[in-house]
Design an enzyme around this catalytic site. Structure first.
Site, PDB file in Angstrom:
ATOM      1  N   ARG A  50       3.352 -35.210   9.975  1.00  0.00           N
ATOM      2  CA  ARG A  50       3.816 -34.836   8.630  1.00  0.00           C
ATOM      3  C   ARG A  50       3.409 -33.431   8.200  1.00  0.00           C
ATOM      4  NH1 ARG A  50       2.021 -39.503   4.903  1.00  0.00           N
ATOM      5  NH2 ARG A  50       0.774 -40.201   6.671  1.00  0.00           N
ATOM      6  N   TYR A  92     -11.947   8.799   0.511  1.00  0.00           N
ATOM      7  CA  TYR A  92     -12.300   7.986   1.682  1.00  0.00           C
ATOM      8  C   TYR A  92     -13.665   8.418   2.182  1.00  0.00           C
ATOM      9  CZ  TYR A  92     -12.581   6.076   6.342  1.00  0.00           C
ATOM     10  OH  TYR A  92     -13.024   5.417   7.458  1.00  0.00           O
ATOM     11  N   SER A 128     -13.081  18.476  -5.310  1.00  0.00           N
ATOM     12  CA  SER A 128     -11.887  17.646  -5.145  1.00  0.00           C
ATOM     13  C   SER A 128     -11.061  18.100  -3.950  1.00  0.00           C
ATOM     14  CB  SER A 128     -11.013  17.757  -6.391  1.00  0.00           C
ATOM     15  OG  SER A 128     -11.741  17.274  -7.476  1.00  0.00           O
TER      16      SER A 128
END
Ligand code: UD1
Ligand code: MG
Length: 503
Positions: A29, A408, A447
């Site tokens: 089943r 990252y 940055s």
């Protein structure tokens, strides 16, 4: 191991316990190529739960009966067994595990016949089903005690059956008792063999029993298949025991969850929800504030100190520890992590520790997310900030370090108070090997910088925004690699020529 819960008189005080797990059935089943017992519940295979119980109860030997997809089940069982032994109490020596092949499957009694050559007559056998995952350890211990109690009276442990009182006995074997002496069990009748009167009986057999192995052997060897299903029923051992003058005892429980089996995806989902609700309930009893107990999933273990708050749709996998006052925002997935006091995990954060033994660590009062991703080997000190769209892998961020946006950090060490600017990344992979980046304390990484590993940026140094850094720098230095800016005054931008369409 050896069972002697109480000082028992008779043929020796301690008895070894062997556990047989029936897992040969097809599970039609489920409509799945994956064998039924390998489907997962609460993050562990159904068979994993049962093996865990067998290990936890200090079995001397575990015999798994396989049939359908026997190779898959056997390999699965071996890895689940290793896992269970790793997680189990170190003080117990692990049991042995063996496999008995049942081909074809002629019923539960026939299944146990195949296991008998693996068992010795000196102990007790506990029979469990691979598709009944949530029987409590306490219940199993009580059942063993029930069997052993008889040893005081008549030197032989009794056949002990785990039974359930249920308003909905349909499908189960019914317990037949002597009407004049109701404590006397006479047998078990299967649903398909029961007459209308017997079908009204609300005490049912759960599929779990304990028997002295020596007698179990003679009982199962004398079974026949003269019944409605033409199967060798294990449940017929009860009349064999009664006929040969052996005591049959029962332990009756009323929590159907403990003995609920899984036969279909719907039942698996129902059991999963029930299990999760129970987990949520017990966490709340410990004081954890869960926004919606219907929307939390714990697939492993979750340990919480006081004043922990968990918002909706959190999924905890493996082993997760939340320190005092930790708050977990909505839609977070957290596996194998140790999150210390006062830390805040904001919405949609994904944390993935490699294993229970090597969790991701988030120091006290740190703030992670929303939308942050901490991968294996991420170790954050205290008061670290990791913001949106920041990925951290195999890296240490010391106290007060920040990587707040779009970054990252891989194979790196960030010293105290380092500020890792928006869009900056460590280029840790040269296409063949991974290299480390060391950024000493108080460095500012501008940055959109690329730090090409291996390199070390000395303490308090500065990396100018937009730089590609390939060499290390001395403490205090400014490193900058971008081209000098030129500005042309009154610059007129190109214009579209007449008649051309914009494209
Ligand atoms: C069995 C009991 C029933 C009890 C119920 C509880 C028998 C005859 N009946 O019925 O009294 O109320 O469990 O859930 O025992 N299996 C094998 N080989 C086989 C047949 C089954 O290994 O040849 C395994 C299955 O994979 C399963 C377990 O034994 O893990 C139980 O088998 P199942 O067919 O589900 O028995 P039930 O009909 O539910
Ligand atoms: Mg069944």
């Amino acid at each position: 191991m050896f069972y002697g819960f109480k000082k028992l008189k008779g043929i020796g005080d301690m008895l070894p316990l062997d556990v047989v797990i029936m897992a040969a059935g097809k599970g039609t089943r489920m409509k799945s190529k994956i064998p039924k017992v390998l489907h997962t519940l609460g993050g562990n295979a159904l068979l994993g739960h049962v093996i865990q119980a067998a290990v936890a109860i200090s079995a001397r030997k575990i015999v798994v009966i396989t049939g359908h997809e026997s190779e898959l089940v056997q390999n699965g069982a071996l890895s689940l067994f290793k896992q269970a032994c790793l997680q189990g109490e170190q003080s117990n020596p692990p049991p042995e595990i063996e496999f008995a092949l049942q081909m074809p499957q002629l019923g539960t009694g026939h299944a146990i016949q195949q296991a008998m050559p693996h068992l010795t007559d000196d102990g007790l056998t506990l029979i469990l089903s691979g598709d009944v995952p949530l029987t409590k350890l306490e219940t199993l211990k009580c059942l063993i005690e029930t069997s052993l109690e008889n040893k005081q009276v008549n030197t032989t442990p009794s056949l002990a059956l785990l039974t359930l009182q249920t308003a909905n006995p349909f499908g189960y074997g019914r317990i037949l008792r002597d009407t004049l002496q109701p404590q006397r069990v006479l047998g078990i009748v299967e649903e398909k063999d029961a007459n209308p009167e017997q079908r009204l009986i609300t005490e049912v057999y759960t599929g779990v029993l304990v028997a002295p192995t020596q007698y179990l052997r003679t009982w199962v060897n004398s079974l026949d298949n003269k019944n409605a299903q033409g199967e060798y029923y294990l449940t017929d051992v009860v009349t064999k025991a009664v006929d040969t003058g052996h005591a049959v005892k029962t332990l009756t429980i009323d929590n159907p969850l403990e003995v609920m089996g899984v036969n279909s995806p719907a039942q698996l989902a129902e059991l999963e929800r029930t299990l999760q609700l129970n987990t949520a309930q017990s966490l709340m009893e410990q004081g954890v504030r869960i926004k919606d107990p219907g929307r939390i999933d714990v697939r492993g273990t979750l340990n919480c100190a006081e004043d922990v708050e968990i918002d909706i749709n959190a999924v905890f996998i493996g082993s997760v520890t939340l320190g005092r006052g930790v708050r977990v925002g909505p839609n977070c997935v957290i596996s194998n992590a140790q999150i210390e006091e006062g830390a805040l995990i904001e919405a949609y954060t994904h944390i993935e520790g490699a294993s229970i033994k090597t969790p991701v660590i988030i120091g006290a009062n740190s703030r992670v997310g929303p939308f942050a991703r901490l991968r294996p080997g991420a170790m954050l000190g205290t008061e670290v900030h990791v913001g949106n769209f920041v990925e951290i892998k195999n890296s240490t961020l010391a106290s007060g370090a920040k990587a707040n946006h779009l970054a990252y950090v891989g194979d790196a060490e960030l010293g105290e108070r380092v500020n890792f600017g928006a869009g900056a990344i460590t280029a840790n992979y040269d296409g063949a090997n991974k290299h480390r980046t060391v950024i000493e304390h108080d460095v500012h990484v501008g940055s959109n910088s690329v730090l090409v590993a291996p390199l070390t940026i000395g303490a308090s140094g500065t990396i100018g925004a937009g730089s590609t850094i390939t060499k290390g720098s001395e403490p205090g230095a400014l490193s900058i690699t971008r081209a000098k800016q030129i500005s042309i005054p009154n610059w007129s931008r190109p214009r579209k020529s007449e008649g051309k369409k914009s494209g």
